[in-house]
Design a protein around this motif. Sequence first.
Motif, PDB file in Angstrom:
ATOM      1  N   VAL A  10       0.852  -1.184   0.000  1.00  0.00           N
ATOM      2  CA  VAL A  10       0.000   0.000   0.000  1.00  0.00           C
ATOM      3  C   VAL A  10       0.887   1.233   0.000  1.00  0.00           C
ATOM      4  O   VAL A  10       1.790   1.357   0.832  1.00  0.00           O
ATOM      5  N   ARG A  11       0.630   2.137  -0.942  1.00  0.00           N
ATOM      6  CA  ARG A  11       1.362   3.399  -0.985  1.00  0.00           C
ATOM      7  C   ARG A  11       0.386   4.536  -0.760  1.00  0.00           C
ATOM      8  O   ARG A  11      -0.592   4.697  -1.496  1.00  0.00           O
ATOM      9  N   LEU A  12       0.645   5.347   0.258  1.00  0.00           N
ATOM     10  CA  LEU A  12      -0.208   6.476   0.602  1.00  0.00           C
ATOM     11  C   LEU A  12       0.447   7.771   0.132  1.00  0.00           C
ATOM     12  O   LEU A  12       1.653   7.968   0.347  1.00  0.00           O
ATOM     13  N   ALA A  13      -0.341   8.635  -0.482  1.00  0.00           N
ATOM     14  CA  ALA A  13       0.197   9.895  -0.997  1.00  0.00           C
ATOM     15  C   ALA A  13      -0.888  10.956  -0.991  1.00  0.00           C
ATOM     16  O   ALA A  13      -2.090  10.653  -0.886  1.00  0.00           O
ATOM     17  N   LEU A  26      -2.959   0.271  -4.144  1.00  0.00           N
ATOM     18  CA  LEU A  26      -2.819  -1.092  -3.651  1.00  0.00           C
ATOM     19  C   LEU A  26      -2.239  -1.983  -4.736  1.00  0.00           C
ATOM     20  O   LEU A  26      -2.708  -1.979  -5.869  1.00  0.00           O
ATOM     21  N   THR A  27      -1.214  -2.735  -4.365  1.00  0.00           N
ATOM     22  CA  THR A  27      -0.665  -3.758  -5.245  1.00  0.00           C
ATOM     23  C   THR A  27      -0.473  -5.021  -4.424  1.00  0.00           C
ATOM     24  O   THR A  27      -0.526  -4.987  -3.192  1.00  0.00           O
ATOM     25  N   GLY A  28      -0.243  -6.146  -5.085  1.00  0.00           N
ATOM     26  CA  GLY A  28      -0.085  -7.396  -4.371  1.00  0.00           C
ATOM     27  C   GLY A  28      -1.196  -8.355  -4.694  1.00  0.00           C
ATOM     28  O   GLY A  28      -2.153  -8.015  -5.406  1.00  0.00           O
ATOM     29  N   PRO A  29      -1.130  -9.567  -4.155  1.00  0.00           N
ATOM     30  CA  PRO A  29      -2.076 -10.611  -4.554  1.00  0.00           C
ATOM     31  C   PRO A  29      -3.462 -10.475  -3.974  1.00  0.00           C
ATOM     32  O   PRO A  29      -4.406 -11.046  -4.500  1.00  0.00           O
ATOM     33  N   ASP A  30      -3.639  -9.736  -2.884  1.00  0.00           N
ATOM     34  CA  ASP A  30      -4.948  -9.750  -2.222  1.00  0.00           C
ATOM     35  C   ASP A  30      -5.342  -8.381  -1.707  1.00  0.00           C
ATOM     36  O   ASP A  30      -5.440  -8.168  -0.513  1.00  0.00           O
ATOM     37  N   PRO A  31      -5.583  -7.386  -2.599  1.00  0.00           N
ATOM     38  CA  PRO A  31      -5.985  -6.051  -2.134  1.00  0.00           C
ATOM     39  C   PRO A  31      -7.352  -6.042  -1.473  1.00  0.00           C
ATOM     40  O   PRO A  31      -7.688  -5.112  -0.754  1.00  0.00           O
ATOM     41  N   TYR A  32      -8.179  -7.067  -1.723  1.00  0.00           N
ATOM     42  CA  TYR A  32      -9.516  -7.104  -1.117  1.00  0.00           C
ATOM     43  C   TYR A  32      -9.434  -7.027   0.399  1.00  0.00           C
ATOM     44  O   TYR A  32     -10.142  -6.257   1.053  1.00  0.00           O
ATOM     45  N   LEU A  33      -8.543  -7.833   1.018  1.00  0.00           N
ATOM     46  CA  LEU A  33      -8.469  -7.836   2.472  1.00  0.00           C
ATOM     47  C   LEU A  33      -7.978  -6.505   3.014  1.00  0.00           C
ATOM     48  O   LEU A  33      -8.437  -6.053   4.063  1.00  0.00           O
ATOM     49  N   SER A  48     -10.571   3.725  -8.477  1.00  0.00           N
ATOM     50  CA  SER A  48     -10.101   3.050  -9.686  1.00  0.00           C
ATOM     51  C   SER A  48      -9.799   1.611  -9.304  1.00  0.00           C
ATOM     52  O   SER A  48      -9.978   1.219  -8.143  1.00  0.00           O
ATOM     53  N   ASP A  49      -9.307   0.823 -10.258  1.00  0.00           N
ATOM     54  CA  ASP A  49      -9.066  -0.588  -9.984  1.00  0.00           C
ATOM     55  C   ASP A  49      -8.027  -0.808  -8.894  1.00  0.00           C
ATOM     56  O   ASP A  49      -8.068  -1.817  -8.184  1.00  0.00           O
ATOM     57  N   GLU A  50      -7.059   0.101  -8.741  1.00  0.00           N
ATOM     58  CA  GLU A  50      -5.996  -0.098  -7.779  1.00  0.00           C
ATOM     59  C   GLU A  50      -5.889   1.023  -6.748  1.00  0.00           C
ATOM     60  O   GLU A  50      -5.009   0.996  -5.902  1.00  0.00           O
ATOM     61  N   THR A  51      -6.759   1.996  -6.836  1.00  0.00           N
ATOM     62  CA  THR A  51      -6.628   3.179  -5.991  1.00  0.00           C
ATOM     63  C   THR A  51      -7.880   3.424  -5.155  1.00  0.00           C
ATOM     64  O   THR A  51      -9.001   3.340  -5.665  1.00  0.00           O
ATOM     65  N   MET A  52      -7.660   3.729  -3.892  1.00  0.00           N
ATOM     66  CA  MET A  52      -8.725   4.179  -3.007  1.00  0.00           C
ATOM     67  C   MET A  52      -8.403   5.599  -2.576  1.00  0.00           C
ATOM     68  O   MET A  52      -7.229   6.000  -2.531  1.00  0.00           O
ATOM     69  N   THR A  53      -9.430   6.364  -2.272  1.00  0.00           N
ATOM     70  CA  THR A  53      -9.249   7.776  -1.937  1.00  0.00           C
ATOM     71  C   THR A  53      -9.968   8.100  -0.631  1.00  0.00           C
ATOM     72  O   THR A  53     -11.082   7.629  -0.385  1.00  0.00           O
ATOM     73  N   LEU A  54      -9.316   8.911   0.189  1.00  0.00           N
ATOM     74  CA  LEU A  54      -9.907   9.406   1.429  1.00  0.00           C
ATOM     75  C   LEU A  54     -10.118  10.907   1.280  1.00  0.00           C
ATOM     76  O   LEU A  54      -9.156  11.663   1.097  1.00  0.00           O
ATOM     77  N   GLU A  74       0.201  -3.320  11.411  1.00  0.00           N
ATOM     78  CA  GLU A  74      -0.087  -4.321  12.430  1.00  0.00           C
ATOM     79  C   GLU A  74      -0.586  -5.621  11.804  1.00  0.00           C
ATOM     80  O   GLU A  74      -0.368  -6.709  12.353  1.00  0.00           O
ATOM     81  N   ASP A  75      -1.261  -5.501  10.664  1.00  0.00           N
ATOM     82  CA  ASP A  75      -1.784  -6.684   9.987  1.00  0.00           C
ATOM     83  C   ASP A  75      -0.767  -7.310   9.039  1.00  0.00           C
ATOM     84  O   ASP A  75      -1.084  -8.261   8.318  1.00  0.00           O
ATOM     85  N   GLY A  76       0.437  -6.763   8.978  1.00  0.00           N
ATOM     86  CA  GLY A  76       1.474  -7.375   8.173  1.00  0.00           C
ATOM     87  C   GLY A  76       1.651  -6.796   6.797  1.00  0.00           C
ATOM     88  O   GLY A  76       2.459  -7.309   6.014  1.00  0.00           O
ATOM     89  N   ALA A  77       0.931  -5.742   6.450  1.00  0.00           N
ATOM     90  CA  ALA A  77       1.069  -5.144   5.125  1.00  0.00           C
ATOM     91  C   ALA A  77       2.300  -4.248   5.072  1.00  0.00           C
ATOM     92  O   ALA A  77       2.700  -3.657   6.078  1.00  0.00           O
ATOM     93  N   THR A  78       2.869  -4.129   3.911  1.00  0.00           N
ATOM     94  CA  THR A  78       3.966  -3.191   3.688  1.00  0.00           C
ATOM     95  C   THR A  78       3.369  -1.866   3.231  1.00  0.00           C
ATOM     96  O   THR A  78       2.664  -1.805   2.222  1.00  0.00           O
ATOM     97  N   VAL A  79       3.636  -0.800   3.974  1.00  0.00           N
ATOM     98  CA  VAL A  79       3.046   0.502   3.692  1.00  0.00           C
ATOM     99  C   VAL A  79       4.150   1.511   3.424  1.00  0.00           C
ATOM    100  O   VAL A  79       5.086   1.644   4.212  1.00  0.00           O
ATOM    101  N   GLU A  80       4.023   2.240   2.322  1.00  0.00           N
ATOM    102  CA  GLU A  80       4.938   3.326   1.993  1.00  0.00           C
ATOM    103  C   GLU A  80       4.158   4.629   2.037  1.00  0.00           C
ATOM    104  O   GLU A  80       3.075   4.738   1.451  1.00  0.00           O
TER     105      GLU A  80
END
Length: 464
Positions: A10-13, A26-33, A48-54, A74-80
């Motif tokens: 997950v990359r936040l910008a 979001l990239t990786g095998p399971d963005p749903y979770l 979009s297919d790979e992007t969520m917005t706040l 905390e859930d084990g995701a890699t976040v940038e």
Amino acid sequence: MLRTAVDAQVRLARHPDHSSAVTATLTGPDPYLARATVLSAHGFRWTSDETMTLARIDHDEPHYADQAARALREDGATVEIDPALQEEIDTEWTYGNAPTHWQWLTRDEIREATAEAQRIHDDIAAGRLVIHRHAQDGWTTVAVGTYQDGKSVHLHGEDYVRQETMDYDSEPEAVADFHRQYTVAVRPGPAPLTRIERAAAGVLSAPHVEMPVPATAQTAAPAEPLSKMVPVYAADPGDHEALLNDFLAANGEWERYRPHDETTIASHESLALRVEFLHEAAHGDNAWTVAAYESPVGERLWHAAVTPTTPLEITKALLNSLASGNGWGSGTAAAVTKETLAEATRPLAETGWPQTVRARLIEWTAPDAEPAGVSFDTVAATKPNGSTDTWTVWGGNTPHQPTWAVRLSTHTPAALLQDITFELAYGQGHRKRRTSTARTPSRLTTQPAIPRPANPVTRPAATR
């Protein structure tokens, strides 16, 4: 509760087109979770297919993005986190147009107040809180609405300072008290979106992206169709029977009569205003007919008819206008002037509805793709006694075969017409999602509006 590890990047910008909004790629095998367990819980929505917005109305997106990043890790995701966003997260901003009493609050207490304002905004956008009326109270907006659980409330303020001020056990009680407090300033439905609300909605305007469904859930029963917010003229009809009951409950000066099973009559105590409701109206019938008279035994001044397919909010605007005293006309001798037309349709002009003048008709049409309009028949307006249907408010399909219509005679009061066109221009309603049409986000739809002060957030020099 056990957490499920999230194998996702997950990359936040910062959002490129909004001063405080945040994007999550979001990239990786399971963005749903990642979405289901963390990002959605912190207010992110797919754009979009790979992007969520706040995008929030309290301009506190960096804080909530940081909270989401911590939970993801905390859930084990890699976040940038992009450096520009990290700088926003590390900076303590203050509100430049905040209420005076906020100077005595801590940052956490202020954040708690703005989060409550955000919750109210989200409930309105999702249809959990339906706004019945609003009014301008000095420098700010007030409103009355009802939650799905039945609780009714009065609201005060806009954007990040909006708050609930009064609770009521019933909608009629809340609406009646609102009318007592704000009298002639009361307008039907919700207020136009503020600048901040329009900006937040604008960055969420990408086509709706379906949440990926894990393989284990593909055999589950399909969910019921969800509704979405649309311009009021494109909304579903709603429950007109319940509207009649609510109208009579909220307005004690109107009495109910039921001369036979098919019809209920609501008569004003003056005996000069009358509303008739046909309970089992078919598509070609009129569900509502309204008539106003000079006196209990005088001539009819004007009349209106409403089809059963008319969106509830449009019919409600007509009834509320009657209840507020706008049903009394100036008589059939008064001519319809340019000033009358301008007053009746002012909300349409304010919101950019194109006007066309033909040989016989003056027409105003909706400025978006949803078909709707208002027409004034100049020939019918010259008929004796003004008894002919002259005004037509319509929506759906074509002007000649509309999905719904409200037809009114020549001398319908301009103030009552303006209440209807105000709802038409600014109102919103619910429509069930059609599987055959493109899906759009379930959120507040932006409508053209007159620019007005909206308590914008200003950011002074940062203090670290």
